[in-house]
Scaffold this motif. Structure first.
Motif, PDB file in Angstrom:
ATOM      1  N   GLY A 847       0.785  -1.010   0.145  1.00  0.00           N
ATOM      2  CA  GLY A 847      -0.082   0.406   0.043  1.00  0.00           C
ATOM      3  C   GLY A 847       0.534   1.784  -0.075  1.00  0.00           C
ATOM      4  O   GLY A 847       1.598   1.010  -0.372  1.00  0.00           O
ATOM      5  N   ASP A 848       0.094   2.381  -0.306  1.00  0.00           N
ATOM      6  CA  ASP A 848       0.928   3.430   0.459  1.00  0.00           C
ATOM      7  C   ASP A 848      -0.060   4.798   0.598  1.00  0.00           C
ATOM      8  O   ASP A 848      -1.169   4.929   0.706  1.00  0.00           O
ATOM      9  CB  ASP A 848       1.168   3.795  -1.524  1.00  0.00           C
ATOM     10  N   PHE A 849       0.207   6.137   1.145  1.00  0.00           N
ATOM     11  CA  PHE A 849      -0.268   6.830   1.956  1.00  0.00           C
ATOM     12  C   PHE A 849       0.320   8.106   1.343  1.00  0.00           C
ATOM     13  O   PHE A 849       1.584   8.143   1.206  1.00  0.00           O
ATOM     14  CB  PHE A 849      -0.145   6.281   3.705  1.00  0.00           C
ATOM     15  N   SER A 850      -0.661   9.249   1.846  1.00  0.00           N
ATOM     16  CA  SER A 850       0.099  10.398   1.394  1.00  0.00           C
ATOM     17  C   SER A 850       0.626  11.298   2.286  1.00  0.00           C
ATOM     18  O   SER A 850      -0.193  11.258   3.280  1.00  0.00           O
ATOM     19  CB  SER A 850      -0.735  11.378   0.004  1.00  0.00           C
ATOM     20  N   LEU A 851       2.053  12.037   3.021  1.00  0.00           N
ATOM     21  CA  LEU A 851       2.239  12.580   3.778  1.00  0.00           C
ATOM     22  C   LEU A 851       1.527  14.239   3.435  1.00  0.00           C
ATOM     23  O   LEU A 851       0.760  14.269   4.388  1.00  0.00           O
ATOM     24  CB  LEU A 851       4.198  13.007   3.997  1.00  0.00           C
ATOM     25  N   THR A 852       2.062  14.540   2.715  1.00  0.00           N
ATOM     26  CA  THR A 852       1.067  15.298   1.998  1.00  0.00           C
ATOM     27  C   THR A 852       1.060  15.447   0.596  1.00  0.00           C
ATOM     28  O   THR A 852       0.632  14.346   0.468  1.00  0.00           O
ATOM     29  CB  THR A 852       2.395  16.805   1.737  1.00  0.00           C
ATOM     30  N   PRO A 853       0.302  16.665   0.208  1.00  0.00           N
ATOM     31  CA  PRO A 853      -0.331  15.982  -1.308  1.00  0.00           C
ATOM     32  C   PRO A 853       0.572  15.513  -2.418  1.00  0.00           C
ATOM     33  O   PRO A 853      -0.140  15.568  -3.346  1.00  0.00           O
ATOM     34  CB  PRO A 853      -1.928  17.395  -1.845  1.00  0.00           C
TER      35      PRO A 853
END
Length: 924
Positions: A847-853
Motif C-alpha cells: 500500500g501507500d499513503f500521502s504524507l502531504t498532497p
C-alpha cells in the motif's frame, strides 16, 4: 458635459452613423430591385475584402466565387448583391462581376459579442467583446480586433478591466498549433503573422517567446525563447535560447541553450537542441541510463535504437553494458494487422561475470536467456477459429542476475501457453490444441506438455424429434456427449532441456469419456437425474515400483528406498459407472420485528443424494507397496502420476451425499434507491460437506468428508476455506484402522488431514479523478483493441514494476491491500517414508499513503511464519514536483538489495532527461 451625457452622445452618434452607412450600402440593392434584378438575401453580412463595385463585363459563363466576411452578429446584418446563402456568387444574365486582384481565396467569417464597427472611408473594421475570426484553418479569438482592408492586416489585442488587469489576450489555432499572446498581427494576403509575448504548444512541449514570426508555410521563428514541458505561465524550468525554429509536425530546433530552474540560470549549456514533435512512428536512438552495481560495476542500461518499419511492424533493440564485463541484449519486435491479429516478441541474452578472473575461486560467470511471446487474434478475423500465445520461458538464473522488480522476484513460477481452437458453426463439435509449459525457478523443475488436445461433442439428444409438439417424453430428454483428451508431457530439470533424459521422461496418454444422462422432475420439488458414464484410459508407460532395502535414501540418510522403473508399451484401463441422483432446494426465512434494523435472514439448503455402482475393472493394475523399512504398505497403481489420471481401485456400490448452504440477510439502508430502504448482505456464499458410503467394500466403507466455505463479507473481506476430515482412527504409526473416531466415545467427525484458509481485503480512499481516468482507460482500451502493440504495453508495465515510485497515483491519498493464507497437511506420503505434517502461513501487504498532497510513501512486503522471516520487501518515496517527479526506491534486506534515487520530467518527450543514482547489492 458629465460622463453619462458623453456616453449617451457617443452611442447616439454611433447608431446614427451606422444607419446612414447602411442606407448608403443598401441604395444599389433598392435600384436593382426596382430594375428587376434578383439579389439573394442572406441573414449574415457577406462582403468581399476586395473592390465590391466592379465594372460590368461580358458574361463568360463562369461564376467566380468572391471571398466574403460574414459576421454572426445580428446587429451587423447587411445585404450585398451577388452573394447567396451558400456563399456562391449570383449574377444577372447580362452582368458578371470582375474579381479584384487582391481578393482572398476563401471567405472570412467573423463575429463579436459587443459590437462591430465599419469605417467606410478608412476601409477598417473594428470588433469589440470576445471577437472571433475564422479564415481557412485559422481560428483567432481576442477581446479586440481591427482589420485594415487596404493592407489586409488583422490586429488582435487584449483589454484592461476596471482594475487595470489585462484579459482577453489573442489565441490563434492553426492546424493543431496553438498560440497565446499579448498582441498578434496577421496578413491575409501573405498569410504571415507576427506575434508578441507568445506561448505556443507543440505536443507535450511549450515555447515562450518575446517575438514570433509565422511564415506562410506555418514555419515558426522565435526570438528570445524558452522551451519547457511545464504547463504554467511561469514554468518551473525551461531551456533558454535566443533563436528557435519550429517545423510543424517535425522538429523544434534551437541554437545554444541554457537550462533555467525557477528562472535562475544554471551552469548547464547545450550547443544545440532538437525536440521532436512528430506524430506516429519514428525511428531513433534510445538514450541509456547510468547505474552503479556492486557486482557488475558501473554500467549503462536500456540504451538502444528503435526502428519503425511501417504500420504493421517495428523493432526495439536495447542493451546493457557494465565495467566488469557483464552485458545483455534484448530484441523486441512487435507486429499488428488491424482486425486480424497483433503480438510481440522479446528475445533477451545476458552474460554475467562476477569477481576477478585472475582469482578462480572468486570468479563466476552465467550465460542466460529469456524468451517471451504474446499473440492474440481478433475474433472477427475468422469466426469460430482462435489462435493465441502467451510464452515465457528461460534459464532459472536469468531472474537472479537480471531482474530486480518486486513482482518478478517474489514469483518463482513462470509458464507458457499456445492454443488453437475451432468451433464448427451449427455443429456440436469443438477442438482445442495447444502447448503448455510450466517452470519453477527455485527448484528448477520444468514441465512441457505438447501436443495437448481436447475434442468435445456437446450433448445431443438422439431421440428428440426435429419439431417438438407438446411436452417432451422422458426418453426424448436422454442426452449423449463425448469428450477425448490427448496429453503428451515431460517433467525434467532445466539442465536436461533438449537432452535424451528429457525425452526419456516423456509420457503420453489419452482419455475417452462418454456420459449419458437425462433429468426428470418428481414430486414437484425434486429432480431425478439417472446417468451412465464410460471412461477409457490409454497409456504408453507403466511404472513398476518396489522396495529396495539396499538402496540409499538421501532424504532420510538411511538405507532402503523405493526403486522405480519404466516399462514402455501400450496399456489400457477402463471405468464404467451408473448413477441416479436426487436433488432439491429448501428455503427458510426468519423475519424480525419492524423496529429492528435487521429485516430478515434467509437460509437456502441444497441437499443432493445419489446412488451409484462402479465395478472393479482395474484391479490388475493395483498392488501393495512397502514404503519404509518397518514394512508399512499402501495400495498404489502402476499408472500413478500418469498425466491423464487413473481409475479408482476396487468396486463401488453405494451412496454419495452432499449439502450446500447459502445464508443471506436483509438490513435497513438509507441509501437504497428503490424506496424499500433495504439492502441484501451475503453472510455465506457457500458452505457445505460432501462424502460417500461404499456398500460393497470389505473395509473403510465411509469416505473422508470434504468441507468447504466461501464468503465475501461487506464486499470487502474475501474468505475461502476447505479441508478433509478422515473419520477413521489411526494407530501410533499413523496407519488407519477400520474403526470410526466416534466409536472411542469422542464427539467428532474425525481427524483433520488437510485444510487451508485464505483471506484478502483492499481499502483505499476515494479517487478524486476516478471518472476522468475511467474515460481515459476506456478510450485506451478501444485504441488497443483496434490496433494493439502488446509487447510495447508489456515493456511499459515492466517499467512500472521496476520503478513503482515513478508511477504512483497522487489522486488517491491512501491505499492498502492485505492477504493471509494458512495451510495444514497431515498425510502419509510413501516416498518420504511415513507421516508428514506441515503448516505454512504467510501474510502479504502492500500500500501507500500521502504524507502531504505532494509526498507519498509506499511499501510492498510480507512475512513468512514458517521460516519466521520477512519476505522480499520494496519501499519507495515519491515527490510530485508538478512537471518533474522524484522517486526513491529501496530494497533494504534479502539476497538482493538496492537503493536508487531518480529525478525526471513527467513528459514523455523528456523521459530520458533524468538524474539517476543506483546502487545494487546481491549475495552470491
Amino acid at each position: 458635459m458629465n460622463a453619462s451625457y458623453k456616453n449617451n452622445y457617443k452611442k447616439f452618434f454611433r447608431h446614427t452613423y451606422l444607419v446612414f452607412a447602411g442606407m448608403f450600402i443598401a441604395i444599389p440593392f433598392i435600384i436593382d430591385a426596382v430594375a428587376g434584378a434578383r439579389p439573394q438575401v442572406d441573414t449574415y453580412f457577406n462582403k468581399s475584402l476586395a473592390d465590391t463595385t466592379p465594372p460590368a463585363r461580358k458574361d463568360t459563363g463562369k461564376i467566380p466565387k468572391p471571398a466574403a466576411i460574414s459576421p454572426d452578429s445580428a446587429d451587423s446584418t447587411q445585404l450585398i448583391k451577388g452573394v447567396d446563402t451558400t456563399g456562391e456568387a449570383t449574377v444577372d444574365t447580362l452582368f458578371v462581376p470582375k474579381i479584384s486582384k487582391d481578393t482572398l481565396d476563401a471567405p472570412v467569417n467573423y463575429k463579436a459579442k459587443d459590437s462591430i464597427i465599419l469605417m467606410v472611408p478608412d476601409k477598417r473594421f473594428y470588433l469589440y467583446g470576445t471577437a472571433n475570426t475564422k479564415y481557412k484553418t485559422i481560428d483567432l479569438s481576442a477581446e479586440k480586433m481591427n482589420f485594415d482592408q487596404e493592407t489586409g492586416i488583422l490586429e488582435a489585442t487584449n483589454a484592461k478591466d476596471t482594475a487595470g488587469k489585462l484579459f482577453g489576450g489573442p489565441v490563434m489555432n492553426d492546424g493543431g498549433q496553438s498560440f497565446e499572446s499579448d498582441t498578434l498581427k496577421y496578413n491575409f494576403t501573405s498569410q504571415k503573422a507576427k506575434i508578441y509575448n507568445t506561448r505556443s504548444q507543440y505536443g507535450e512541449g511549450y515555447i515562450h517567446s518575446q517575438q514570433t514570426k509565422k511564415a506562410a508555410d506555418n514555419t515558426i521563428f522565435g526570438f528570445k525563447n524558452g522551451y519547457t514541458t511545464c504547463n504554467l505561465d511561469t514554468p518551473h524550468f525551461s531551456f533558454r535560447a535566443r533563436k528557435i525554429k519550429v517545423i510543424p509536425d517535425k522538429l523544434v530546433i534551437s541554437g545554444p541553450a541554457n537550462l533555467e530552474i525557477e528562472g535562475i540560470p544554471t551552469p548547464l549549456y547545450i550547443p544545440f537542441a532538437i525536440f521532436p514533435i512528430t506524430q506516429g512512428q519514428r525511428s531513433g536512438i534510445l538514450p541509456p541510463q547510468y547505474v552503479v552495481n556492486q557486482q557488475k560495476g558501473i554500467g549503462l542500461e536500456n540504451g538502444g535504437y528503435y526502428i519503425g518499419l511501417g504500420d504493421h511492424f517495428d523493432l526495439t533493440m536495447r542493451g546493457d553494458v557494465y565495467s566488469y564485463g557483464s552485458w545483455s541484449l534484448t530484441a523486441s519486435p512487435t507486429y499488428r494487422k488491424r482486425y486480424k491479429y497483433n503480438g510481440g516478441l522479446n528475445l533477451s541474452f545476458a552474460n554475467t561475470r562476477f569477481g576477478d578472473p585472475a582469482v578462480k575461486s572468486e570468479f563466476a560467470t552465467s550465460k542466460d536467456f529469456r524468451v517471451t511471446w504474446n499473440h492474440s487474434m481478433d475474433s472477427k478475423a475468422r469466426p469460430g477459429v482462435n489462435f493465441g500465445a502467451a510464452v515465457n520461458f528461460g534459464t532459472s538464473s536469468y531472474n537472479k542476475y537480471n531482474v530486480y522488480d518486486y513482482n518478478t522476484r517474489v514469483n518463482n513460477n513462470i509458464g507458457s501457453s499456445i492454443t488453437f481452437s475451432k468451433t464448427w458453426q451449427g455443429k456440436p463439435y469443438n477442438l482445442t490444441m495447444g502447448l503448455n509449459h510450466s517452470q519453477n525457478l527455485s527448484t528448477r523443475d520444468v514441465s512441457i506438455s505438447f501436443p495437448d488436445a481436447t475434442f468435445t461433442v456437446n450433448t445431443i439428444y438422439p431421440f428428440q424429434p426435429k419439431e417438438m409438439v407438446g411436452a417432451p417424453k422422458w426418453y426424448e430428454k436422454i442426452g449423449v456427449s463425448y469428450n477425448t483428451i490427448l496429453r503428451n508431457q515431460a517433467n525434467f530439470k532445466d539442465s536436461l532441456f533438449g537432452k535424451q533424459a528429457m525425452f526419456d521422461a516423456m509420457q503420453t496418454g489419452m482419455q475417452h469419456n462418454i456420459p449419458i444422462s437425462f433429468s426428470i422432475p418428481v414430486f414437484k420439488t425434486f429432480t431425478l437425474s439417472p446417468g451412465i458414464n464410460y471412461t477409457e484410459y490409454w497409456y504408453t508407460k507403466k511404472f513398476v515400483r518396489k522396495w529396495d532395502p539396499n538402496k540409499w535414501n538421501p532424504g532420510l540418510d538411511t538405507s532402503g528406498a523405493i526403486d522405480t522403473t519404466y516399462i514402455p508399451g501400450f496399456y489400457s484401463a477402463r471405468d464404467i459407472s451408473a448413477s441416479m441422483s436426487l436433488s432439491t432446494a429448501i428455503y427458510g426465512m426468519y423475519t424480525f420485528k419492524k423496529t429492528s434494523k435487521i429485516k430478515a435472514i434467509r437460509h437456502v439448503m441444497r441437499p443432493t443424494l445419489s446412488a451409484s455402482y462402479r465395478p472393479d475393472l482395474s484391479s490388475k493394475y493395483y498392488h501393495e507397496l512397502q514404503y519404509n523399512a518397518a514394512g508399512d504398505k499402501q495400495m498404489v497403481s502402476d499408472f500413478d502420476g500418469a498425466i491423464i489420471g487413473v481409475p479408482s481401485p476396487g468396486a463401488f456400490g453405494g451412496l454419495n451425499f452432499g449439502l450446500d448452504n447459502n445464508l443471506e440477510m436483509k438490513v435497513f439502508s438509507k441509501k437504497d434507491t428503490t424506496g424499500n430502504h433495504e439492502k441484501k448482505i451475503k453472510l455465506l456464499d457457500g458452505f457445505g460437506i460432501t462424502g460417500s458410503y461404499n456398500l460393497v467394500a470389505d473395509s473403510f466403507k465411509l469416505s473422508t468428508f470434504n468441507l468447504y466455505a466461501r464468503t465475501n463479507l461487506f464486499d470487502k473481506l474475501n474468505i475461502s476455506a476447505s479441508g478433509n476430515i478422515d473419520p477413521y482412527q489411526v494407530d501410533a504409526r499413523g496407519r488407519r484402522l477400520d474403526k470410526y473416531v466416534w466409536q472411542q466415545g469422542k464427539i467428532s467427525l474425525g481427524r483433520l488431514t488437510n485444510a487451508s484458509i485464505s483471506m484478502s481485503t483492499s481499502f483505499q480512499s476515494k479517487d478524486k479523478k476516478s471518472q476522468q481516468k475511467e474515460q481515459k482507460i476506456d478510450s485506451l482500451e478501444n485504441a488497443q483493441n483496434a490496433d494493439a502493440a502488446f509487447a510495447a504495453q508489456q515493456r511499459q508495465l515492466q517499467m512500472v514494476r521496476n520503478n513503482p515510485g515513478e508511477y504512483v497515483d497522487f489522486d488517491i491519498p491512501w491505499r492498502v491491500d492485505l492477504s493471509y493464507s494458512l495451510s495444514y497437511t497431515n498425510t502419509i506420503i510413501p516416498d518420504s517414508g511415513g507421516v508428514v505434517k506441515r503448516i505454512t502461513q504467510y501474510v502479504s501487504f502492500n500500500g501507500d499513503f500521502s504524507l502531504t498532497p505532494k509526498w507519498k510513501i509506499g511499501l510492498n512486503s510480507g512475512f513468512d511464519f514458517t521460516n519466521m522471516q520477512i519476505a522480499y520487501t520494496n519501499m519507495y518515496i515519491s515527490r510530485d514536483l508538478h512537471c518533474w517527479q522524484m522517486s526513491i526506491n529501496l530494497i533494504p534486506f534479502g539476497t538482493f538489495r538496492q537503493f536508487s534515487i531518480t529525478i525526471n520530467p513527467k513528459a514523455g518527450i523528456l523521459r530520458d532527461l533524468r538524474i539517476n543514482r543506483s546502487r545494487q547489492f546481491q549475495d552470491l
